[in-house]
Structures are given as structure tokens and as C-alpha cells.
Scaffold this motif. Structure first.
Motif, PDB file in Angstrom:
ATOM      1  N   THR A 154       0.847  -1.190   0.000  1.00 20.75           N
ATOM      2  CA  THR A 154       0.000   0.000   0.000  1.00 20.75           C
ATOM      3  C   THR A 154       0.884   1.241   0.000  1.00 20.75           C
ATOM      4  N   VAL A 155       0.331   2.350  -0.399  1.00 20.22           N
ATOM      5  CA  VAL A 155       1.098   3.598  -0.413  1.00 20.22           C
ATOM      6  C   VAL A 155       1.547   3.936   1.003  1.00 20.22           C
ATOM      7  N   ALA A 156       0.631   3.881   1.971  1.00 18.11           N
ATOM      8  CA  ALA A 156       0.993   4.188   3.360  1.00 18.11           C
ATOM      9  C   ALA A 156       2.045   3.212   3.876  1.00 18.11           C
ATOM     10  N   GLY A 157       1.924   1.945   3.546  1.00 17.64           N
ATOM     11  CA  GLY A 157       2.903   0.950   3.977  1.00 17.64           C
ATOM     12  C   GLY A 157       4.267   1.188   3.361  1.00 17.64           C
ATOM     13  N   ASN A 158       4.298   1.505   2.072  1.00 15.19           N
ATOM     14  CA  ASN A 158       5.568   1.768   1.399  1.00 15.19           C
ATOM     15  C   ASN A 158       6.260   3.004   1.969  1.00 15.19           C
TER      16      ASN A 158
END
Length: 177
Positions: free
Chosen positions: A52-56
Motif C-alpha cells: 500500500t502507499v501508506a505501507g511503502n
């Protein structure tokens, strides 16, 4: 930053450093350049990510802000000669954080292109917000660093309203010109 931290990072004895650098600021300039190069490499890996964008972004910020690089930032702030030398390469900002913001902005722009970030997202401003917020979370060197969950929650909050759900496609890493 104590000399022992610098020599441990360089993988050599203190005496060796004096033979290769004219002064401590010269060593620190090279150390900052080295870490900025590592940030750029991490940025290229970030753009190839599939989470995910937040995870990355969380993973990238944790790697940046748990490294010795965050210990260098106060030296840049308080050493006038070091700042003057670094201004030759980075005219504004704190070099390692400035490079990290550029890499996160490039990553967010790539995510915007594939539709995982809203098309009207100002990725440069958002990257600066993410870097600044992350730095504040890690800046207190006397306290334990924040948990991965706390960092992720903060990043997810900052991205709220811009992120589109789903892991998205894997993108090729752009080649250097």
C-alpha cells in the motif's frame, strides 16, 4: 555525533580518518553525500514496491529515520562551516531530508500516475509533510523510537483523502539518464 559513531559507520579507526580528510567537516560532508546516495537508492526501490502507499512510505521513513543519518542532522544545523560546504550541493533544506522528500515526491507522483493517489494531489507538499512529521516522531534521541504501528497510523492519516485502496501494479524502476 561522537567520533566513535562516525568511525563505526565508516568501518575504520579514528586515526585513519585524519589521513583522508582535512578536517571533521570534510568527513561529515562525505558522510552526508554517502547517506543522500543511499536515500536515492531507497527511493528507486520504493518506486518498485507493491504494498500500500501508506505501507511503502512507512517502510521508507523508518529506514531513513532509524539510520545514523538522523544523528547527522543536528550537526548540519549547528555547524556553520559544514552547512556552507553542503550548500554547494543542496542550496536549501537539510540535505538528507531534502533528498528523502524528493524521493518520496517522485514515488507519490508515480502512484498518482497509476491512480493510487488522487490526481489533484500536490505530491511535493505532501512529501515535505511526511518527511517533517516523520522527523518529528524520531527526533527525540533520548526516547525510544516510535513503533511501526504509530508511524504507519500517522502516515495513513496524512495520506487520508489522497490514497486509493489496493496494492496496485508493480512499476519498473526508471533507468538513470
Amino acid at each position: 555525533m561522537r567520533a566513535t559513531v562516525v568511525t563505526a559507520e565508516a568501518g575504520c579507526a579514528k586515526g585513519v580518518l585524519h589521513r583522508h580528510f582535512k578536517d571533521f567537516d570534510d568527513l561529515l560532508v562525505e558522510l552526508v553525500h554517502d547517506h543522500a546516495g543511499r536515500v536515492k537508492t531507497r527511493g528507486e526501490s520504493l518506486r518498485a514496491g507493491t504494498g500500500t502507499v501508506a505501507g511503502n512510505v512507512t517502510t521508507a521513513l523508518e529506514a531513513l529515520l532509524t539510520s545514523v543519518a538522523v544523528s547527522i542532522l543536528p550537526l548540519i544545523t549547528f555547524r556553520d562551516e559544514l552547512r556552507a560546504r553542503l550548500r554547494q550541493t543542496w542550496p536549501t533544506g537539510l540535505p538528507i531530508l531534502t533528498e528523502a522528500a524528493a524521493q518520496i515526491a517522485a514515488y507519490l507522483a508515480a502512484e498518482r500516475e497509476v491512480g493510487r493517489i488522487a490526481p489533484d494531489t500536490d505530491v511535493d507538499t505532501l512529501a515535505a509533510v511526511l518527511i517533517g512529521t516523520g522527523h518529528l516522531m524520531y527526533a527525540d534521541r533520548r526516547a525510544d523510537p516510535p513503533t511501526a504501528e504509530a508511524v504507519h497510523a500517522t502516515i495513513a492519516t496524512a495520506l487520508a483523502g489522497t490514497e486509493r485502496k489496493g496494492p496496485g501494479p508493480k512499476r519498473p524502476v526508471p533507468e538513470e539518464a
